[in-house]
Design an enzyme around this catalytic site. Structure first.
Site, PDB file in Angstrom:
ATOM      1  N   GLU A   1      -3.565   6.028   1.543  1.00 21.86           N
ATOM      2  CA  GLU A   1      -3.367   4.626   1.904  1.00 21.86           C
ATOM      3  C   GLU A   1      -4.564   4.180   2.740  1.00 21.86           C
ATOM      4  O   GLU A   1      -4.939   4.851   3.707  1.00 21.86           O
ATOM      5  CB  GLU A   1      -2.069   4.489   2.683  1.00 21.86           C
ATOM      6  CG  GLU A   1      -1.691   3.070   3.021  1.00 21.86           C
ATOM      7  CD  GLU A   1      -0.279   2.975   3.596  1.00 21.86           C
ATOM      8  OE1 GLU A   1      -0.042   2.023   4.361  1.00 21.86           O
ATOM      9  OE2 GLU A   1       0.564   3.841   3.287  1.00 21.86           O
TER      10      GLU A   1
ATOM     11  N   LYS B   1       0.823  -1.226   0.000  1.00 26.61           N
ATOM     12  CA  LYS B   1       0.000   0.000   0.000  1.00 26.61           C
ATOM     13  C   LYS B   1       0.852   1.269   0.000  1.00 26.61           C
ATOM     14  O   LYS B   1       0.596   2.201  -0.766  1.00 26.61           O
ATOM     15  CB  LYS B   1      -0.917   0.018   1.229  1.00 26.61           C
ATOM     16  CG  LYS B   1      -1.952  -1.069   1.282  1.00 26.61           C
ATOM     17  CD  LYS B   1      -2.861  -0.916   2.487  1.00 26.61           C
ATOM     18  CE  LYS B   1      -2.186  -1.184   3.818  1.00 26.61           C
ATOM     19  NZ  LYS B   1      -1.795  -2.591   3.987  1.00 26.61           N
ATOM     20  N   THR B   2       1.828   1.315   0.893  1.00 25.60           N
ATOM     21  CA  THR B   2       2.620   2.530   1.034  1.00 25.60           C
ATOM     22  C   THR B   2       3.374   2.851  -0.252  1.00 25.60           C
ATOM     23  O   THR B   2       3.389   4.000  -0.717  1.00 25.60           O
ATOM     24  CB  THR B   2       3.602   2.400   2.211  1.00 25.60           C
ATOM     25  OG1 THR B   2       2.858   2.243   3.419  1.00 25.60           O
ATOM     26  CG2 THR B   2       4.489   3.624   2.330  1.00 25.60           C
TER      27      THR B   2
END
Length: 464
Positions: A165, A121-122
């Site tokens: 995110e 995600k990051t």
């Protein structure tokens, strides 16, 4: 002109303001003109950055830190009920706002892209933030890590796009209503909150249901859990589904990923055209993240070729195979990997990028519950390294679980043929690595805890 700050968040107090998720929201609110305050367990670069934006940051937690005029208290799921500032808020009738609700409020009037998945995600959120900024679209963004270029995890931009995110760990991503959502993969993790894959799939399906009508879901065609989710939600929502990956039936097909040292080049087939662009971090999984970002941005109307070129501007994000330095011919790289899938992916990426080099790992397990469920798999992943040092478990928000220790990982690693040793103190690690490393080696500090602090110390010892 900055959007109006919701009345309840015009004077917010953040408990744990230095955390990755909390600090990002605090920064955006400060940039929008809110009077931000908060507290954290220890001082940090993040706390100092917040002060530079005008925020008041207290070190330690005490009821007296909560200002008389605080309009709300913002918390994450990690904040316990006995926290003195939270107790003071209850006594004084000050509204308590969960981090996810605060972020959702900031995204209300934006064209939002929410990036979800068990892993990646990051990095993917960061790729979008950097590339959209490079195109002059000035997006707002909230990310779980610091970008290598801007050096920050959040920013209020003047553009209409907001990239965020979306954290599944506590189901907080159910609060968001994005125009475009990305789901990178779907696996069982966060065992304190999810008892089964069935619960995970239900949670991600709820997230899909939150996409705005007529919006787009970009989802992996390669990952088994993601494919099952795609099948489960078929026809249920007014959402266009765009799959991506190497699978032959993918809507956006990854045709090739070519290593270029510690970078790579990816070619994808999108809307009948081949697009080739560079990715500044090694490994197939990072290339796939970039293709997901490309598909999401295109769904939002960003020209494909321009976005592909801008993705090459991404120079990495803190702790995602981040080169910390080199000493006496030994490179030290920091990895946030803490789940076996992530550990395997990063180790394979490094193996592919630096063929012929020995890979040494300093691994710090993260959470007792994760180690209890996945300790064997973590040990198996470490067998991909030439040698490893395993630290004690980093507890984060959890209390110890009887019988759950790093020994579970070490025993599994040795059973898989790994060369592994246990160190009970962080202070002993630089000396241990100095005794193991030789010129040409790569050292990975790996884990989601404070193992990242060891990189500079290992480099200093190697320089002695």
């Amino acid at each position: 002109m900055a959007p109006a700050v919701p009345t309840t968040m015009d004077r917010p107090h953040f408990i744990g303001i230095g955390g990755a998720g909390m600090s990002g929201i605090a920064k955006i609110l400060a940039q929008r003109g809110a009077k931000v305050a908060g507290s954290d367990a220890k001082d940090s670069a993040t706390a100092r950055a917040l002060r530079e934006l005008g925020a008041t940051v207290h070190i330690g937690h005490a009821a007296g830190h909560l200002a008389e005029d605080a309009s709300c208290v913002v918390v994450s799921s990690a904040i316990r009920a006995e926290n003195p500032e939270l107790a003071a808020a209850a006594e004084r009738g000050i509204p308590v706002v969960h981090r996810s609700d605060a972020l959702a409020a900031l995204m209300t009037d934006a064209r939002a892209i929410a990036v979800a998945g068990t892993h990646g995600k990051t990095t993917t959120t960061s790729m979008l933030a950097v590339s959209l900024t490079a195109l002059g679209l000035d997006p707002s963004y909230a990310i779980g890590g610091d970008l290598a270029g801007p050096g920050t995890n959040a920013r209020h931009g003047s553009g209409e796009i907001f990239v965020a995110e979306a954290d599944e760990s506590d189901r907080s991503f159910h609060k968001y209503a994005p125009e475009v959502a990305i789901i990178l993969n779907v696996e069982l993790d966060h065992h304190a909150n999810y008892a089964s894959m069935e619960e995970i799939h239900e949670s991600f399906a709820t997230f899909v249901g939150r996409i705005r009508p007529g919006g787009t879901l970009v989802i992996s065609a390669d990952h088994a859990g993601a494919r099952e989710l795609t099948a489960r939600i078929a026809g249920q929502y007014d959402v266009r589904v765009v799959t991506y990956g190497e699978a032959e039936d993918a809507d956006v097909r990854v045709l090739d990923v070519s290593p270029r040292g510690l970078t790579s080049e990816v070619t994808a087939l999108l809307d009948g055209r081949e697009v080739t662009f560079g990715v500044s971090v090694p490994g197939r999984h990072y290339a796939h993240n970039a293709v997901a970002a490309l598909a999401a941005g295109t769904a939002l109307g960003v020209p494909t070729d321009e976005l592909a070129a801008a993705l090459g501007e991404f120079t990495g994000v803190g702790r995602r195979l981040q080169l910390k330095g080199e000493a006496n011919g030994v490179q030290v790289i920091d990895s946030y990997a803490h789940h076996p899938t992530e550990m395997t992916a990063d180790l394979e990426a490094i193996r592919g990028a630096a063929a012929g080099s020995r890979v040494l790992v300093v691994f710090q397990p993260h959470l007792f519950s994760r180690t209890q469920e996945l300790g064997t798999e973590m040990g198996t992943a470490l067998a991909l390294a030439d040698a490893s040092v395993v630290l004690d478990i980093y507890p984060a928000r959890e209390d110890p679980i009887p019988g759950v220790t790093s020994a579970m990982i070490i025993d599994a690693a040795r059973a898989a043929g790994a060369d592994v040793r246990h160190e009970t103190t962080m202070a002993a690690v630089p000396e241990a690595i100095a005794g193991m490393a030789r010129p040409g080696d790569l050292v990975l500090t790996m884990g989601a805890g404070d193992v990242t602090d060891l990189g500079p110390k290992i480099l200093a010892r190697l320089n002695d």
